[in-house]
Scaffold this motif. Structure first.
Motif, short mmCIF file in Angstrom:
data_model
loop_
_atom_site.label_atom_id
_atom_site.label_comp_id
_atom_site.label_asym_id
_atom_site.label_seq_id
_atom_site.Cartn_x
_atom_site.Cartn_y
_atom_site.Cartn_z
N ALA A 169 -1.73 -5.86 -34.24
CA ALA A 169 -2.66 -4.81 -35.50
C ALA A 169 -1.66 -5.39 -36.68
O ALA A 169 -0.78 -4.59 -37.37
CB ALA A 169 -2.15 -3.40 -35.16
N VAL A 170 -2.01 -6.37 -37.23
CA VAL A 170 -1.57 -7.05 -38.51
C VAL A 170 -2.06 -6.34 -39.64
O VAL A 170 -1.39 -6.36 -40.88
CB VAL A 170 -1.81 -8.52 -38.57
N GLY A 171 -2.88 -5.35 -39.68
CA GLY A 171 -3.27 -4.62 -40.84
C GLY A 171 -4.05 -3.33 -40.36
O GLY A 171 -4.40 -3.19 -39.38
N ASP A 172 -4.32 -2.44 -41.36
CA ASP A 172 -5.09 -1.27 -40.96
C ASP A 172 -6.56 -1.58 -40.73
O ASP A 172 -6.92 -2.79 -41.58
CB ASP A 172 -5.07 -0.37 -42.58
N LYS A 173 -7.17 -1.11 -40.07
CA LYS A 173 -8.55 -1.50 -39.65
C LYS A 173 -9.50 -0.08 -39.66
O LYS A 173 -8.83 0.89 -38.96
CB LYS A 173 -8.60 -2.13 -38.19
N LYS A 190 -3.94 1.91 -37.39
CA LYS A 190 -2.95 1.63 -38.82
C LYS A 190 -2.31 0.34 -38.33
O LYS A 190 -2.05 -0.09 -37.14
CB LYS A 190 -1.82 2.79 -38.70
N LYS A 191 -1.70 -0.42 -39.40
CA LYS A 191 -0.78 -1.75 -39.36
C LYS A 191 0.35 -1.24 -38.43
O LYS A 191 1.18 -0.39 -38.76
CB LYS A 191 -0.47 -2.10 -40.56
N GLY A 192 0.62 -2.29 -37.30
CA GLY A 192 1.71 -2.18 -36.65
C GLY A 192 1.54 -1.17 -35.49
O GLY A 192 2.64 -0.69 -34.84
#
Length: 448
Positions: free
Chosen positions: A218-222, A211-213
């Protein structure tokens, strides 16, 4: 298309009603039985497209029925309904020939997916052209290769996890792709991942997503690889290289058929088939404490051992012809062929790097030969372990210093590759260099 028929075996009327209604909404007619005797009798009265059976029955257990179906009705996929968390029963059922399993309380979405996957076996026709190309890569008329192709055809029909063993270069990924291509998941994605090539700190993010952050960067959901392989196959190559923490989460993902992305609060359901592979002995890794025994038990429901090339030397001429045809096409040359002397030289080699090593040898030979006939002199085979650098000097070998050092480097790299069965990641570690550095040196020395 004719209406599908399912046999549902359970002694709990509520579960029978639930499954019957669910199947009816999918356009499937269900016949029910409350015990083993009734189920076996129904099997003799009409053909079925699917069987769902409970584990515990009044006159026996579902594994007995699965084994009976596997022997008497090998084309009928049978799935097991197990108690929640009872993975030993699920694994035992799949070893007996079960197509798949679903846990109580029955998740209707997972049940529908299981049924759809089973019915795709009924509707599946012959493999398409691309699948035939995959099949063609498992060449050989030797007995070991005929047995491998027979096993793959059988394995492809169920959903049990497969563990492919064998030395580096024996075609483990090709076998995994063929299992996928010949099975009911052929229209889904085949997602290969080299577990040894993922930095340890990123393994969980790569497999399960994040998840983002959830961590720095982690700049976005992956989306993870499990989700990328939805309704398809996830191939975990060199699974022995996974760190222990990731092994724990992988075990849970396989058992629960769900994943939790890094930083997420809830698990997400996933529908994938797991095929794993390693050139290392996982039993020894378990004994050493570097691989979890429960995970090995879970991924090793079916084992497929790929034979080494030295175990099937009669296949070398056929393999060489196919490889040279590909090289000729790629290089725009006339048909490349091997002289009798070159073939004899290859036949006497033990091929520690297996088919991959044969490809490298032939690519080098094709580059060295002037015409379209590769002679024995163009076939370079690794020699015995290199002498220590102090054994000779540039003066003694009449070589310039740069060439002399290059020969020492080449022999050291070849020795490391042979000792690690041509696993480049392991060879790089043995040589104390990065994988990227090893690849650069292999290319520079004409060994890649």
């Amino acid at each position: 298309m004719t209406k599908a028929h399912a046999l549902v075996v359970d002694d709990e009327p509520d579960i029978l009603d639930l499954i019957r209604i669910t199947l009816a909404r999918m356009g499937i007619q269900a016949q029910t039985a409350a015990n083993l005797k009734e189920a076996k009798q129904l099997l003799t009265t009409q053909p079925f497209d699917l069987c769902l059976t409970d584990m515990q029955l009044p006159d026996g257990n579902g594994i007995e029925l699965v084994a009976h179906i596997s022997e008497a009705y090998p084309d009928l996929p049978a799935a097991m309904i197990t108690a929640h968390g009872n993975m030993e029963s699920a694994v035992a059922a799949m070893k007996a020939g079960a197509f798949d399993f679903v846990s109580k309380p029955v998740d209707l979405q997972m049940l529908r997916r299981l049924v759809e996957s089973a019915l795709r076996l009924r509707d599946a026709g012959p493999t398409d052209e691309a699948d035939s190309q995959i099949s063609g890569q498992l060449l050989g008329n030797s007995r070991p290769m005929r047995e491998i192709r027979r096993m793959i055809g059988k394995i492809a029909r169920n959903q049990a996890p497969v563990f492919i063993t064998g030395e580096s270069g024996t075609g483990k990924e090709v076998a995994a792709r063929l299992i996928h291509a010949e099975g009911p998941r052929r229209d889904g994605p085949f997602v290969p991942v080299n577990c040894g090539a993922i930095p340890q700190e990123l393994v969980e993010s790569e497999l399960f997503g994040h998840k983002k952050g959830s961590f720095t960067g982690a700049v976005g959901d992956k989306q993870g690889l499990f989700q990328a392989a939805e309704v398809g196959t996830l191939f975990l190559d060199e699974v022995a290289d996974l760190p222990l923490q990731a092994q724990v989460k992988l075990l849970r993902a396989i058992q629960e058929k769900s994943v939790r992305p890094v930083g997420a609060q809830q698990e997400l359901p996933v529908d994938v088939r797991i095929i794993s592979a390693s050139h290392r002995d996982l039993n020894a890794e378990v004994d050493h404490g570097s691989f979890r025994q429960d995970l090995f038990y879970r991924i090793n429901v079916i084992e497929l051992r790929m034979p080494a090339l030295r175990e099937r030397p009669e296949d070398i001429p056929l393999l060489a012809t196919r490889i040279l045809t590909r090289i000729a096409k790629q290089t725009g040359r006339d048909d490349l062929k091997l002289s009798d002397g070159a073939l004899r030289k290859l036949a006497g080699h033990r091929f520690p790097g297996n088919v991959r090593e044969l490809e490298n040898i032939l690519e080098r030979g094709a580059a060295l030969c002037d015409g379209n006939l590769i002679g024995a002199d163009e076939i370079y085979l690794p020699q015995n372990p290199a002498p220590t650098p102090t054994a000779t000097s540039p003066a003694q070998t009449d070589l310039p210093l740069e060439d002399y050092l290059g020969e020492i480097e080449k022999k050291a790299i070849l020795q490391a590759l042979e000792e690690t069965r041509w696993n480049r990641t392991a060879a790089a570690k043995k040589l104390g260099m990065t994988l990227r550095s090893l690849r650069y040196r292999l290319n520079k020395l004409g060994l890649d």
